[in-house]
Design a protein around this motif. Structure first.
Motif, PDB file in Angstrom:
ATOM      1  N   LEU A 155     -66.201  66.776 100.917  1.00 19.08           N
ATOM      2  CA  LEU A 155     -65.141  66.375  99.981  1.00 19.08           C
ATOM      3  C   LEU A 155     -65.025  64.857  99.912  1.00 19.08           C
ATOM      4  CD1 LEU A 155     -62.378  69.011 100.832  1.00 19.08           C
ATOM      5  CD2 LEU A 155     -63.798  68.915  98.772  1.00 19.08           C
ATOM      6  N   PHE A 156     -65.163  64.196 101.048  1.00 16.80           N
ATOM      7  CA  PHE A 156     -65.144  62.731 101.083  1.00 16.80           C
ATOM      8  C   PHE A 156     -66.258  62.168 100.208  1.00 16.80           C
ATOM      9  CE2 PHE A 156     -66.448  58.614 102.632  1.00 16.80           C
ATOM     10  CZ  PHE A 156     -65.261  57.960 102.912  1.00 16.80           C
ATOM     11  N   GLN A 157     -67.439  62.773 100.318  1.00 13.97           N
ATOM     12  CA  GLN A 157     -68.589  62.298  99.549  1.00 13.97           C
ATOM     13  C   GLN A 157     -68.374  62.467  98.047  1.00 13.97           C
ATOM     14  OE1 GLN A 157     -70.894  60.414 100.385  1.00 13.97           O
ATOM     15  NE2 GLN A 157     -72.968  61.189 100.153  1.00 13.97           N
ATOM     16  N   ARG A 158     -67.633  63.485  97.659  1.00 15.38           N
ATOM     17  CA  ARG A 158     -67.400  63.748  96.246  1.00 15.38           C
ATOM     18  C   ARG A 158     -66.283  62.875  95.661  1.00 15.38           C
ATOM     19  NH1 ARG A 158     -69.329  68.297  93.754  1.00 15.38           N
ATOM     20  NH2 ARG A 158     -67.503  68.309  92.379  1.00 15.38           N
ATOM     21  N   THR A 159     -65.319  62.497  96.481  1.00 13.76           N
ATOM     22  CA  THR A 159     -64.124  61.828  95.959  1.00 13.76           C
ATOM     23  C   THR A 159     -64.040  60.345  96.293  1.00 13.76           C
ATOM     24  OG1 THR A 159     -62.848  62.452  97.935  1.00 13.76           O
ATOM     25  CG2 THR A 159     -62.797  63.968  96.061  1.00 13.76           C
ATOM     26  N   GLN A 160     -64.765  59.888  97.311  1.00 18.71           N
ATOM     27  CA  GLN A 160     -64.675  58.490  97.727  1.00 18.71           C
ATOM     28  C   GLN A 160     -65.987  57.776  97.424  1.00 18.71           C
ATOM     29  OE1 GLN A 160     -61.791  57.224  98.852  1.00 18.71           O
ATOM     30  NE2 GLN A 160     -60.859  59.249  98.678  1.00 18.71           N
ATOM     31  N   LEU A 161     -66.107  56.560  97.949  1.00 17.65           N
ATOM     32  CA  LEU A 161     -67.327  55.783  97.801  1.00 17.65           C
ATOM     33  C   LEU A 161     -68.496  56.550  98.415  1.00 17.65           C
ATOM     34  CD1 LEU A 161     -68.412  52.939  96.952  1.00 17.65           C
ATOM     35  CD2 LEU A 161     -68.074  52.251  99.327  1.00 17.65           C
ATOM     36  N   ARG A 162     -69.518  56.853  97.611  1.00 12.38           N
ATOM     37  CA  ARG A 162     -70.638  57.658  98.088  1.00 12.38           C
ATOM     38  C   ARG A 162     -71.441  56.904  99.145  1.00 12.38           C
ATOM     39  NH1 ARG A 162     -71.627  62.286  95.592  1.00 12.38           N
ATOM     40  NH2 ARG A 162     -73.750  62.345  96.373  1.00 12.38           N
ATOM     41  N   VAL A 163     -71.789  57.623 100.204  1.00  8.94           N
ATOM     42  CA  VAL A 163     -72.538  57.047 101.312  1.00  8.94           C
ATOM     43  C   VAL A 163     -73.866  57.781 101.416  1.00  8.94           C
ATOM     44  CG1 VAL A 163     -72.576  56.595 103.791  1.00  8.94           C
ATOM     45  CG2 VAL A 163     -70.413  56.473 102.526  1.00  8.94           C
ATOM     46  N   SER A 164     -74.953  57.054 101.313  1.00  9.53           N
ATOM     47  CA  SER A 164     -76.273  57.662 101.398  1.00  9.53           C
ATOM     48  C   SER A 164     -76.478  58.286 102.777  1.00  9.53           C
ATOM     49  CB  SER A 164     -77.350  56.600 101.135  1.00  9.53           C
ATOM     50  OG  SER A 164     -78.634  57.153 101.198  1.00  9.53           O
ATOM     51  N   GLY A 165     -76.851  59.571 102.807  1.00  6.19           N
ATOM     52  CA  GLY A 165     -77.094  60.263 104.065  1.00  6.19           C
ATOM     53  C   GLY A 165     -75.918  61.073 104.571  1.00  6.19           C
ATOM     54  N   LEU A 166     -74.726  60.861 103.981  1.00  6.09           N
ATOM     55  CA  LEU A 166     -73.532  61.546 104.495  1.00  6.09           C
ATOM     56  C   LEU A 166     -73.557  63.042 104.200  1.00  6.09           C
ATOM     57  CD1 LEU A 166     -70.838  61.235 105.941  1.00  6.09           C
ATOM     58  CD2 LEU A 166     -69.760  60.801 103.733  1.00  6.09           C
ATOM     59  N   THR A 167     -74.100  63.449 103.064  1.00  2.00           N
ATOM     60  CA  THR A 167     -74.184  64.880 102.759  1.00  2.00           C
ATOM     61  C   THR A 167     -75.063  65.590 103.773  1.00  2.00           C
ATOM     62  OG1 THR A 167     -73.871  64.468 100.389  1.00  2.00           O
ATOM     63  CG2 THR A 167     -74.847  66.568 101.016  1.00  2.00           C
ATOM     64  N   MET A 168     -76.184  64.960 104.139  1.00  2.00           N
ATOM     65  CA  MET A 168     -77.061  65.540 105.170  1.00  2.00           C
ATOM     66  C   MET A 168     -76.341  65.633 106.506  1.00  2.00           C
ATOM     67  SD  MET A 168     -80.957  64.214 104.640  1.00  2.00           S
ATOM     68  CE  MET A 168     -80.557  62.541 104.193  1.00  2.00           C
ATOM     69  N   PHE A 169     -75.553  64.607 106.813  1.00  2.00           N
ATOM     70  CA  PHE A 169     -74.788  64.621 108.058  1.00  2.00           C
ATOM     71  C   PHE A 169     -73.806  65.789 108.057  1.00  2.00           C
ATOM     72  CE2 PHE A 169     -71.142  63.319 110.664  1.00  2.00           C
ATOM     73  CZ  PHE A 169     -71.763  62.921 111.833  1.00  2.00           C
ATOM     74  N   ALA A 170     -73.155  66.042 106.923  1.00  2.28           N
ATOM     75  CA  ALA A 170     -72.211  67.160 106.809  1.00  2.28           C
ATOM     76  C   ALA A 170     -72.926  68.500 106.974  1.00  2.28           C
ATOM     77  CB  ALA A 170     -71.500  67.106 105.460  1.00  2.28           C
ATOM     78  N   VAL A 171     -74.104  68.636 106.352  1.00  6.14           N
ATOM     79  CA  VAL A 171     -74.886  69.879 106.492  1.00  6.14           C
ATOM     80  C   VAL A 171     -75.306  70.082 107.945  1.00  6.14           C
ATOM     81  CG1 VAL A 171     -77.042  71.034 105.828  1.00  6.14           C
ATOM     82  CG2 VAL A 171     -75.687  69.834 104.109  1.00  6.14           C
ATOM     83  N   ALA A 172     -75.647  68.991 108.620  1.00  7.71           N
ATOM     84  CA  ALA A 172     -76.029  69.078 110.034  1.00  7.71           C
ATOM     85  C   ALA A 172     -74.859  69.562 110.890  1.00  7.71           C
ATOM     86  CB  ALA A 172     -76.519  67.713 110.526  1.00  7.71           C
ATOM     87  N   ILE A 173     -73.666  69.037 110.633  1.00  9.30           N
ATOM     88  CA  ILE A 173     -72.471  69.491 111.352  1.00  9.30           C
ATOM     89  C   ILE A 173     -72.243  70.985 111.096  1.00  9.30           C
ATOM     90  CG2 ILE A 173     -69.953  69.281 111.487  1.00  9.30           C
ATOM     91  CD1 ILE A 173     -71.263  66.952 112.766  1.00  9.30           C
ATOM     92  N   LEU A 174     -72.445  71.403 109.850  1.00 11.03           N
ATOM     93  CA  LEU A 174     -72.295  72.820 109.501  1.00 11.03           C
ATOM     94  C   LEU A 174     -73.305  73.673 110.264  1.00 11.03           C
ATOM     95  CD1 LEU A 174     -70.826  74.860 107.646  1.00 11.03           C
ATOM     96  CD2 LEU A 174     -72.613  74.440 105.944  1.00 11.03           C
ATOM     97  N   GLY A 175     -74.535  73.178 110.381  1.00 16.85           N
ATOM     98  CA  GLY A 175     -75.573  73.908 111.109  1.00 16.85           C
ATOM     99  C   GLY A 175     -75.262  74.062 112.589  1.00 16.85           C
ATOM    100  N   ILE A 176     -74.600  73.057 113.171  1.00 17.97           N
ATOM    101  CA  ILE A 176     -74.219  73.148 114.583  1.00 17.97           C
ATOM    102  C   ILE A 176     -73.232  74.285 114.797  1.00 17.97           C
ATOM    103  CG2 ILE A 176     -73.047  71.908 116.460  1.00 17.97           C
ATOM    104  CD1 ILE A 176     -74.214  69.313 115.382  1.00 17.97           C
ATOM    105  N   GLY A 177     -72.489  74.651 113.755  1.00 11.15           N
ATOM    106  CA  GLY A 177     -71.569  75.783 113.837  1.00 11.15           C
ATOM    107  C   GLY A 177     -72.218  77.104 113.477  1.00 11.15           C
ATOM    108  N   LEU A 178     -73.146  77.102 112.501  1.00 15.23           N
ATOM    109  CA  LEU A 178     -73.791  78.344 112.070  1.00 15.23           C
ATOM    110  C   LEU A 178     -74.689  78.931 113.155  1.00 15.23           C
ATOM    111  CD1 LEU A 178     -74.809  77.540 108.369  1.00 15.23           C
ATOM    112  CD2 LEU A 178     -73.123  79.225 109.141  1.00 15.23           C
ATOM    113  N   GLY A 179     -75.371  78.053 113.883  1.00 15.98           N
ATOM    114  CA  GLY A 179     -76.266  78.523 114.949  1.00 15.98           C
ATOM    115  C   GLY A 179     -75.536  79.334 116.009  1.00 15.98           C
ATOM    116  N   PRO A 180     -74.496  78.772 116.628  1.00 18.60           N
ATOM    117  CA  PRO A 180     -73.737  79.548 117.633  1.00 18.60           C
ATOM    118  C   PRO A 180     -73.118  80.819 117.058  1.00 18.60           C
ATOM    119  CG  PRO A 180     -73.253  77.213 117.841  1.00 18.60           C
ATOM    120  CD  PRO A 180     -74.083  77.368 116.610  1.00 18.60           C
ATOM    121  N   MET A 181     -72.783  80.818 115.771  1.00 23.46           N
ATOM    122  CA  MET A 181     -72.220  82.027 115.164  1.00 23.46           C
ATOM    123  C   MET A 181     -73.231  83.166 115.212  1.00 23.46           C
ATOM    124  SD  MET A 181     -70.475  82.527 111.397  1.00 23.46           S
ATOM    125  CE  MET A 181     -72.007  82.266 110.488  1.00 23.46           C
TER     126      MET A 181
END
Length: 397
Positions: free
Chosen positions: A28-54
């Motif tokens: 949501l930050f990436q969509r509404t604030q100043l776009r940061v290159s690489g931040l979407t990948m960082f968010a997906v990585a955080i999501l993956g850290i949760g999906l794996g243990p699930m």
């Protein structure tokens, strides 16, 4: 030990919850604030850290290949993606991420083998822990050594979080190697239980550090908008006023040597009229780039107005200022014409040194008159404002 036993399923659920919340927040930050290159990948990585243990938590409900192999593979790829995204965010060479990724196929092969052919939880834990340790320690190094000028405390916290988790994974590898086979992973000992707890801490700390880093970037961008000219990247008039106010704050500061250079682009109006304002803007950017490259830490350049630039040099006498002006003048002549629509660009310069007890306005007036004298004498030259000295004006106490 039982008194300090941790409920791994509860910890697993907390990891999943925190990962989803932080991943959603960054997206949501990436969509509404100043776009940061690489931040979407960082968010997906955080999501993956949760999906794996699930998926790992569903062992016994879904097939082992889905729970063990796919679950752990998602975790490994999430950490790998984290490394790659932080290479982008911190502006570090991506070769480090690619080098670590070369080990992933081998890890997957061993993971499949010790799940389907020769089932061994102990072997899988060692392989995964060692590879995570390698990724995390590499990530800590990349974050710390990144070229982007970010807020130091946020960088240190982000780097330290990965370093701590990486070192713990290395300890876990050694501990597991020296231990017996693990019968039930979800009911195993404290060292493995702490892995879930430290994973939660990692997700929270790196997410908080990233938010801190992004907030600092926003503050920096606001500061740049307030004190820097967006076209030339030089400081603006507001920054000049603050600089002068500070410089003339005390008598001792006023007694220190100081010189200024006033310069502008020769026939700039003609460039705008003949070639258009886009070319004119390009000329200003190129000249400003030359100025930034030639001045040192004692000199500060300001866009005074239009095509006019002022350079304030603390601790410099007139000769030093003239020498700097000559250097800039010669470098401006070397600007490639193909970068500025075939135009030959020259600049004129007026230089003046602050006299004892002289007011700022008087100093600027002398430099400005010297600049116009340089233009009257044919342009593309440096004129000495001290030859036009006005009577010094005493500063009232």
């Amino acid at each position: 030990m039982d008194a300090f036993s941790l409920d791994m399923r509860t910890l697993n659920f907390i990891i999943i919850l925190f990962s989803f919340i932080y991943a959603l927040g960054f997206m949501l930050f990436q969509r509404t604030q100043l776009r940061v290159s690489g931040l979407t990948m960082f968010a997906v990585a955080i999501l993956g850290i949760g999906l794996g243990p699930m998926l790992i938590g569903l062992r016994g409900v879904v097939p082992d290949w889905a729970s063990i192999v796919v679950g752990n593979l998602i975790i490994l790829m999430a950490f790998q993606l984290n490394l790659y995204s932080l290479c982008i965010i911190r502006q570090y060479n991506k070769n480090m991420a690619f080098a670590v990724a070369t080990g992933l196929p081998l890890v997957i092969t061993f993971l499949v083998y010790f799940t389907t052919q020769f089932p061994s939880t102990r072997a899988r834990v060692m392989i995964i822990s060692f590879y995570l340790s390698t990724i995390c320690i590499t990530t800590a190094y990349v974050v710390y050594k990144g070229q982007r000028n970010d807020f130091k405390l946020a960088v240190n916290m982000l780097s330290g979080s990965f370093a701590f988790f990486g070192l713990y994974m290395l300890f876990r590898t050694i501990y597991t190697f020296l231990s017996a086979e693990i019968d039930d992973y979800m009911e195993t000992g404290m060292v493995h239980q702490l892995t879930f707890l430290f994973s939660i801490i990692l997700v929270v700390s790196i997410s908080f550090s990233m938010l801190w880093l992004l907030y600092a970037r926003l503050v920096q961008s606001i500061h740049e908008l307030s004190y820097f000219d967006p076209l030339t990247k030089l400081r603006n008039r507001r920054a000049l006023e603050m600089h002068v106010r500070k410089r003339f704050a005390g008598r001792l500061m006023r007694l220190k040597p100081m010189s200024i250079i006033m310069l502008d682009v020769d026939r700039f109006k003609r460039i705008n009229d003949d070639c258009g304002h886009i070319v004119g803007d390009r000329v200003l950017r190129k000249v400003s780039e030359v100025i930034r490259q030639q001045i040192n830490a004692d000199a500060t350049a300001f866009r005074f107005g239009g095509d006019e630039v002022m350079i304030v040099i603390d601790g410099a006498n007139l000769d030093s200022a003239i020498e700097l002006a000559e250097t800039i003048r010669k470098q401006v002549l070397l600007i490639p014409q193909n970068e500025i629509a075939g135009q030959t660009v020259t600049c004129s310069f007026g230089v003046a040194q602050l006299n004892q007890n002289e007011l700022w306005d008087s100093l600027v007036s002398r430099a400005d008159k010297a600049l116009y004298q340089a233009k009257e004498q044919g342009r593309n030259r440096v004129s000495d404002g001290d030859l036009l000295s006005e009577q010094p004006i005493a500063i009232k106490a």
